[in-house]
Motif scaffolding. Structure first.
Motif, PDB file in Angstrom:
ATOM      1  N   GLY A  14       0.802  -1.220   0.000  1.00 55.46           N
ATOM      2  CA  GLY A  14       0.000   0.000   0.000  1.00 55.46           C
ATOM      3  C   GLY A  14       0.830   1.263   0.000  1.00 55.46           C
ATOM      4  O   GLY A  14       0.429   2.291   0.543  1.00 55.46           O
ATOM      5  N   CYS A  15       2.055   1.196  -0.566  1.00 55.48           N
ATOM      6  CA  CYS A  15       2.874   2.418  -0.728  1.00 55.48           C
ATOM      7  C   CYS A  15       3.181   2.571  -2.193  1.00 55.48           C
ATOM      8  O   CYS A  15       3.439   1.581  -2.863  1.00 55.48           O
ATOM      9  N   ALA A  16       3.288   3.815  -2.636  1.00 55.00           N
ATOM     10  CA  ALA A  16       3.774   4.037  -3.998  1.00 55.00           C
ATOM     11  C   ALA A  16       5.208   3.535  -4.107  1.00 55.00           C
ATOM     12  O   ALA A  16       5.936   3.520  -3.135  1.00 55.00           O
ATOM     13  N   LEU A  17       5.566   3.099  -5.303  1.00 50.84           N
ATOM     14  CA  LEU A  17       6.943   2.645  -5.513  1.00 50.84           C
ATOM     15  C   LEU A  17       7.846   3.885  -5.587  1.00 50.84           C
ATOM     16  O   LEU A  17       7.633   4.759  -6.415  1.00 50.84           O
ATOM     17  N   PRO A  18       8.845   3.995  -4.712  1.00 49.34           N
ATOM     18  CA  PRO A  18       9.624   5.233  -4.694  1.00 49.34           C
ATOM     19  C   PRO A  18      10.593   5.308  -5.868  1.00 49.34           C
ATOM     20  O   PRO A  18      11.143   4.276  -6.280  1.00 49.34           O
ATOM     21  N   PRO A  19      10.817   6.516  -6.417  1.00 51.44           N
ATOM     22  CA  PRO A  19      11.879   6.678  -7.426  1.00 51.44           C
ATOM     23  C   PRO A  19      13.250   6.570  -6.751  1.00 51.44           C
ATOM     24  O   PRO A  19      13.333   6.413  -5.532  1.00 51.44           O
ATOM     25  N   ALA A  20      14.299   6.669  -7.549  1.00 52.93           N
ATOM     26  CA  ALA A  20      15.649   6.516  -7.013  1.00 52.93           C
ATOM     27  C   ALA A  20      15.915   7.516  -5.895  1.00 52.93           C
ATOM     28  O   ALA A  20      15.509   8.663  -5.962  1.00 52.93           O
ATOM     29  N   ASN A  21      16.610   7.061  -4.859  1.00 54.81           N
ATOM     30  CA  ASN A  21      17.004   7.904  -3.729  1.00 54.81           C
ATOM     31  C   ASN A  21      15.831   8.559  -3.011  1.00 54.81           C
ATOM     32  O   ASN A  21      15.951   9.653  -2.467  1.00 54.81           O
ATOM     33  N   ARG A  22      14.687   7.870  -3.001  1.00 59.47           N
ATOM     34  CA  ARG A  22      13.529   8.374  -2.259  1.00 59.47           C
ATOM     35  C   ARG A  22      12.917   7.211  -1.488  1.00 59.47           C
ATOM     36  O   ARG A  22      13.195   6.045  -1.765  1.00 59.47           O
ATOM     37  N   TRP A  23      12.042   7.533  -0.546  1.00 57.63           N
ATOM     38  CA  TRP A  23      11.273   6.494   0.112  1.00 57.63           C
ATOM     39  C   TRP A  23       9.822   6.935   0.208  1.00 57.63           C
ATOM     40  O   TRP A  23       9.532   8.124   0.130  1.00 57.63           O
ATOM     41  N   THR A  24       8.939   5.945   0.341  1.00 54.06           N
ATOM     42  CA  THR A  24       7.521   6.257   0.508  1.00 54.06           C
ATOM     43  C   THR A  24       7.001   5.495   1.726  1.00 54.06           C
ATOM     44  O   THR A  24       7.631   4.537   2.180  1.00 54.06           O
ATOM     45  N   GLY A  25       5.875   5.953   2.240  1.00 54.34           N
ATOM     46  CA  GLY A  25       5.349   5.320   3.445  1.00 54.34           C
ATOM     47  C   GLY A  25       3.943   4.791   3.250  1.00 54.34           C
ATOM     48  O   GLY A  25       3.169   5.342   2.477  1.00 54.34           O
ATOM     49  N   GLY A  26       3.649   3.697   3.940  1.00 50.73           N
ATOM     50  CA  GLY A  26       2.286   3.163   3.948  1.00 50.73           C
ATOM     51  C   GLY A  26       1.898   2.908   5.392  1.00 50.73           C
ATOM     52  O   GLY A  26       2.539   3.430   6.310  1.00 50.73           O
ATOM     53  N   ALA A  27       0.882   2.059   5.581  1.00 55.29           N
ATOM     54  CA  ALA A  27       0.425   1.789   6.946  1.00 55.29           C
ATOM     55  C   ALA A  27       1.483   0.971   7.686  1.00 55.29           C
ATOM     56  O   ALA A  27       1.680  -0.196   7.400  1.00 55.29           O
ATOM     57  N   GLY A  28       2.178   1.592   8.620  1.00 51.76           N
ATOM     58  CA  GLY A  28       3.160   0.862   9.421  1.00 51.76           C
ATOM     59  C   GLY A  28       4.343   0.336   8.638  1.00 51.76           C
ATOM     60  O   GLY A  28       4.998  -0.612   9.066  1.00 51.76           O
ATOM     61  N   VAL A  29       4.609   0.925   7.496  1.00 50.22           N
ATOM     62  CA  VAL A  29       5.717   0.384   6.706  1.00 50.22           C
ATOM     63  C   VAL A  29       6.366   1.496   5.883  1.00 50.22           C
ATOM     64  O   VAL A  29       5.707   2.480   5.524  1.00 50.22           O
TER      65      VAL A  29
END
Lengths: 175, 1011
Positions: free
Chosen positions: A41-56
């Motif tokens: 349930g998180c977007a796939l992050p581009p290079a050198n980025r991160w994304t967040g979802g529920a508890g992850v």
């Protein structure tokens, strides 16, 4: 395992991750990334980025590789969910015990990190949502940038004590 | 040494009470409210806050500051900057002494202690001055011409005597035999534009770049920004130059996108816009430095654009005895007067080839200093000559100084027409000379930039450069102030624009009234007057004279690189800043070649000397490399372990109990493992997760023994070769699941094996669907070995672990002490043994449970003794020169499949039957230990060189067999015909006759591991 040490302008909290997985796709464009993103349930992050979802958190760790950092969910369940999602398209390695996470905050953090890390840590280049696999001193680490100038540093467990000492020395002098 | 006898009972006078005869009544940026006491060669003197050591010495009338390197001639301060070649002193004492420091750059602080160098016993009476008397035997390169010595007295006898003397004299300054008590720091900074040099061009560049919004770093080696603005007298925007500089400096300091670093030298310009800086954080504070600060910082700046605005360095003039104390660079004399309020002399003669010398004359006169004469080598000087005459200064056009006269100090100058003719002696106490200005092109050249000779200014200026860098200002050959300011502003704006920031309006500073400069005329050397025998110095620091250069050319050294090394021109700590151009011009004249053809030597970092401490930063002592610890590290230390470094790890060698010696401890451990059960922390082994549909095929290609047949739930030893057929590493491969493998490596080769795997997957087999990842830190690993190993494991796992559950070379999962673990049944000791892999943070609990269940910990000594007893190879045998067959593992090599190293393994040299091969050794007398590393020979007393039959790789006392044993690599032919072999190590005086035996000393059938 949370220690809060306040040094000159830098507060440090040292913790063990609840869950930390390395997912490496066998092929580019194999769909492993998309499957992972859907399962978490998180977007796939581009290079050198991160994304967040529920508890992850889903952290870009290089070409077709990601760290999955779980907060709160019991470790085996997350690993199973991820393995089921990527099936044959990617390798999943459990590194939950292989890392400690140092949470840094305070005005002096970027300056302290610049004493050991040669990457561009300026806010405009590395702000909230940024992630990089780099080195501090001679230790390979992953740095995850949050809001408000907070950073998580993932350090291999065998180096963690040495890294804590390095951090204490580097934060000690007036910056 | 000055004899200081205090006849008075009272304390020494306060600094503010000490006279400073060379200080002007007013003027300068020094703080006259704050007097500072310092000492030079034991004499207590005073200066002001804001002085350098050099300006304070001159304020005290001290001109003699050193003795020259080779001839020990008296020397005085030449300059006011980093180019200083003469005033090289030792500052500080004890473990904080700093030899070879430039007095012109050292900031004065209370209590500073300085000593002159290169003189014995004192500066005034120096025995080394005898060198001056025999100087005709000491020209450049004299040491290449000493007599080697006649053969009949033995090889090179005479030279062996000279060499000691030459070596002793060859160094400058005395080393500091103490550990450095200071701390140093590294920092990295990224920016859009870095501007090197905070003079007028650099200030304009920084301002223009900052105005456009770029991130700017501005660097200057002095305590305050401004460069030449700090001592010039003209006005900019209606404000006198030093005040204007201060105004711009505070503007820049207030901007959030500008970082200003003063007291910081940019010492190297490397690839990709990388500039190295040395920031002197506390050197100027002396004893009042705050404890928490590093002494110096080495910055690594990554800039998208570089602007070089380092200015130009004044050239001395080359005439007879131009090294007398009191001969100084003209702009330096002006700087001492204007910035420091110091009169370096009271009757100054200016010798110039350009307009700038007049600026010095006029400024000094305006401050009440006597200017006796301006000798201008140019027959037709410019308008500035009229201004000087209008100020009451005598000007002699077309005249040169042919010799400085005086004993130990300038007392006069011989002035003669340039065209030739009689000289007259003019009385003076200071000769302010200027031969023009050379742009400081060092960083440009370091970064690979080309140099271009410009005849009209007699200078090399920066040419093309393959990096994102540009030069501006005097450093680019632009000397007129308003022109160089405009050039600096343009460079800053262009740099910011290239980094993606739209340019704004450039700073437009109005410079008041600059006269058009008349062209300078180069005068590379003033001919020696008829009948005068004197030296004309080109390189002051290394005592290289004009005649030395002529000698080099006569001896056919054509290339300037050869001339440099033959004469040592430019090889001192000043790197020839005041000598390079004069030197190469003199060489060009001697060779009859144009200057651009002769060229310059290569500039290399650092621009000025950098302390080793700054280069090391915080990575010293215990912190020179990271330390890795296993989960049981604290337990080991708390339980008597003697630790040793093993790569980055610390590992226990043995656990010494009360009343036990070290040797008794590991012997006890070995015996207990063989009789009962022991545990060893092997968490340091490399562990690699290999996963994917092609994982098994990948491993099969990687190891020389078969892996394709490895079933799920089974483990196998693996022998990995390099491409060239030699053994790289050994370890185990366990198949956890269909497409998942747990691979172990030796501790030392963990990273190497992982890199090897990644390299092959990225380059040789990119189509294989395999991923590899280090899991070394995911699992702690414990070896459990001995006849009672199974019983102890069953106890903590709470389940049966017989052969049907966990056969030899099998794997199974269990739970021990509440921790999920994986068990492997593999044996390194030869005993029944298991390895237990537990998640890192649970490993200590498992270890403690094993101890509570009766297992005894053992360390590397016992482990080593046991594996040698069993003839198992380890790092000493896997030295990169051994094949599987050499190690008696040839049967492991698959004949059928392709694997890394197969092709090269078939080379003739590797199949030679008389290659070194693994053997066991015992001492012939049964008792004497065999030294590891000893060579194997037939007769150690045979004449050298003799045939070496092999060498001892590992050795130990065997607790199990109660004798000394060793493993060695030896040619099989060595024991042909029953010949005796001797292990000999001449370095430690060991000679041990040995018996060659089977390397498996114990349990040769390998039955013990089956229980």
């Amino acid at each position: 395992m949370a220690d809060a040490d306040a040094m000159a302008g830098v507060a440090v909290i040292r913790e063990a991750p609840e869950a930390l997985l390395l997912v490496s796709a066998h092929r580019s464009a194999s769909g492993a990334g998309e499957a992972l993103s859907a399962a978490l349930g998180c977007a796939l992050p581009p290079a050198n980025r991160w994304t967040g979802g529920a508890g992850v958190q889903l952290v870009s760790a290089g070409l077709d590789r990601w760290f999955v950092v779980g907060q709160g969910e019991a470790e085996p369940a997350l690993a199973e969910r991820v393995e089921a999602a990527v099936a044959d398209q990617a390798a999943v390695v459990d590194l939950t015990h292989a890392r400690e996470i140092f949470g840094l905050s305070g005005d002096g953090v970027r300056t302290v990190l610049s004493k050991g890390c040669t990457a561009d840590l300026r806010p405009a280049s590395f702000g909230s949502g940024g992630a990089m696999v780099t080195a501090i001193g001679k230790i390979g680490v992953t740095i995850v940038a949050h809001d408000g100038g907070r950073f998580d540093i993932h350090v291999p467990s065998s180096y963690a004590d040495f890294f804590a000492e390095w951090l204490e020395t580097a934060s000690r002098a007036p910056t | 040494m000055t004899f200081m006898r205090s006849r008075d009972a009272g304390p020494p006078p306060a600094a503010s009470q000490l006279p400073q005869p060379g200080r002007l009544a007013s003027g300068g940026a020094v703080n006259r409210e704050q007097a500072l006491a310092f000492s030079f060669d034991g004499k207590r003197l005073a200066g002001y806050a804001g002085d350098t050591l050099a300006s304070a010495l001159l304020a005290n009338g001290v001109h003699l500051v050193g003795r020259s390197f080779k001839y020990h001639r008296p020397r005085g301060i030449l300059s006011a900057g980093p180019e200083e070649p003469n005033a090289i002193v030792r500052i500080g004492g004890g473990d904080r002494a700093d030899p070879n420091s430039r007095a012109t750059m050292a900031e004065l602080h209370e209590g500073l202690v300085a000593e002159s160098q290169n003189r014995f016993p004192s500066l005034n009476i120096d025995l080394g001055a005898v060198n001056s008397l025999v100087s005709r035997f000491l020209p450049s390169g004299f040491y290449y011409k000493t007599f080697i010595g006649p053969g009949f007295v033995g090889q090179n006898r005479a030279w062996m005597v000279y060499e000691k003397g030459i070596r002793h004299a060859a160094g400058m300054g005395r080393g500091v035999p103490h550990a450095d008590p200071d701390t140093y720091e590294h920092r990295t900074a990224h920016c859009d534009v870095i501007v090197v040099g905070g003079g007028p061009a650099g200030l304009a560049a920084a301002l223009a770049a900052a105005d456009s919004g770029a991130d700017v770093i501005l660097v200057d080696e002095r305590p305050a920004l401004g460069g030449q603005l700090r001592f010039e007298t003209y006005e900019i925007d209606g404000v006198v130059a030093p005040d204007f500089a201060a105004r711009i400096a505070s503007d820049l300091a207030s901007r959030p996108n500008v970082r200003v670093l003063t007291r910081t030298t940019a010492f190297g310009f490397y690839d990709h816009g990388t500039v190295a800086l040395l920031e002197r954080v506390t050197d100027h504070l002396g004893p009042t430095a705050p404890a928490g600060l590093p002494r110096q910082r080495r910055w690594q700046v990554k800039a998208r654009q570089v602007v070089l605005a380092q200015g130009a360095i004044e050239r001395p003039l080359v005439f007879a005895d131009n090294d007398l104390p009191g001969v100084m660079l003209a702009s330096a004399v002006r700087r001492y007067a204007s910035e420091y309020g110091v009169a370096a002399g009271r009757q100054v003669l200016v010798f110039t080839t350009n307009d700038d010398g007049y600026r010095t004359a006029i400024d000094l006169k305006a401050r009440g200093i006597g200017v006796v004469l301006v000798a201008d080598a140019r027959p037709v000087p410019g308008i500035v000559a009229d201004w000087a005459r209008g100020a009451g200064i005598e000007v002699l056009a077309g005249h040169v100084v042919t010799q400085a006269t005086g004993r130990g100090r300038v007392q006069g100058a011989a002035v003669a027409p340039l065209a030739g003719g009689r000289a007259r002696i003019v009385a003076c106490d200071l000769i302010a000379m200027t031969g023009g200005f050379s742009p400081a092109v060092h960083l440009h050249s370091q970064a690979g930039g080309k140099l271009v000779w410009r005849d009209e200014i007699s200078a090399f200026v920066p040419g093309r450069i393959g990096q994102a860098a540009r030069s501006a200002g005097a450093g680019n050959g632009v000397f007129a102030l308003d022109a160089l300011i405009r050039e600096g502003a343009e460079a800053g704006a262009a740099a910011a624009e290239a980094a993606g920031f739209a340019r704004r309006e450039l700073p437009g500073w109005q410079v008041a009234d600059e006269a058009p400069a008349a062209p300078a005329e180069p005068l590379w050397a003033v001919a020696l007057p008829e009948g005068v025998k004197a030296k004309r110095f080109v390189d002051f620091q290394n005592d290289v004279t004009a005649s030395d250069l002529g000698l080099a050319v006569r001896e056919n050294y054509r290339s300037i690189e050869h001339v440099k090394r033959y004469t040592t021109l430019g090889m001192g700590t000043d790197q020839g800043k005041t000598s390079n151009i004069n030197g190469l011009a003199i060489v060009a004249e001697a060779r009859g070649a144009p200057i651009p053809e002769v060229g310059t030597t290569t500039f290399r970092p650092p621009y000025t000397p950098v302390t080793l401490g700054a280069l090391a930063g915080a990575e010293v002592g215990q912190h020179h490399a990271p330390k890795r610890r296993t989960p049981m590290d604290a337990w080991h230390r708390a339980n008597g372990a003697v630790m040793t470094a093993s790569g980055l790890w610390d590992r226990p060698k043995t656990y010494v109990r009360a009343g036990e010696t070290y040797r008794e401890a590991w012997i006890r451990e070995t015996l207990i493992v063989r009789a009962g059960v022991g545990i060893c922390d092997v968490s340091t082994l490399g562990k690699i997760d290999v996963q994917g549909p092609d994982a098994q095929a990948f491993l099969d290609r990687l190891y020389c023994n078969p892996m394709a047949s490895l079933a799920v739930g089974k483990a196998r030893y693996g022998l990995m070769l390099r491409d060239d057929g030699f053994v790289m590493d050994d370890g185990t491969v366990t198949r956890i699941a269909e497409n998942r493998f747990y691979v172990t490596t030796t501790t030392a080769n963990a990273a190497k094996v992982l890199m090897h795997m990644e390299y092959l997957l990225a380059t040789a087999w990119p189509d294989m669907k395999v991923q590899v990842a280090s899991i070394t830190d995911q699992f702690g690993q414990i070896a459990v070995a001995g006849p009672r190993a199974r019983a102890v494991l069953e106890k903590i796992a709470g389940r049966a672990l017989g052969d049907e559950v966990l056969p030899h070379l099998g794997t199974a999962e269990a739970v021990a002490a509440g921790v999920p673990v994986r068990l492997f049944r593999v044996s390194y000791s030869g005993e029944m043994a298991y390895e237990v892999a537990a998640p890192w943070r649970g490993a200590l609990a498992v270890w403690e449970a094993l101890v509570a269940a009766g297992a005894m910990p053992y360390g590397l000594e016992a482990m080593g003794a046991m594996r040698i007893e069993k003839g198992h190879v380890a790092g000493a045998e896997l030295d990169g020169r051994t094949t599987p067959a050499d190690l008696r593992l040839g049967r492991m090599v698959s004949a059928k499949k392709h694997f890394v190293g197969k092709a090269m393994l078939g080379r003739a040299g590797l199949t030679d039957p008389d290659r070194l091969r693994l053997v066991g050794l015992e001492p012939a007398d049964g008792v004497t230990p065999i030294p590891a590393g000893a060579n194997l020979v037939h007769d150690p007393n045979a004449p050298a060189p003799m045939q070496i039959l092999g060498h001892v790789t590992s050795a130990t006392w065997s607790p199990t067999l109660r004798k000394s044993i060793a493993l060695a690599l030896m040619r099989p032919s060595a024991t042909e015909g029953g010949r005796m072999v001797v292990a000999a190590a001449p370095i430690i005086g060991a000679v041990v006759p040995v018996k060659v035996v089977d390397p498996v000393f114990f349990d040769s059938a390998g039955e013990r591991m089956h229980g």
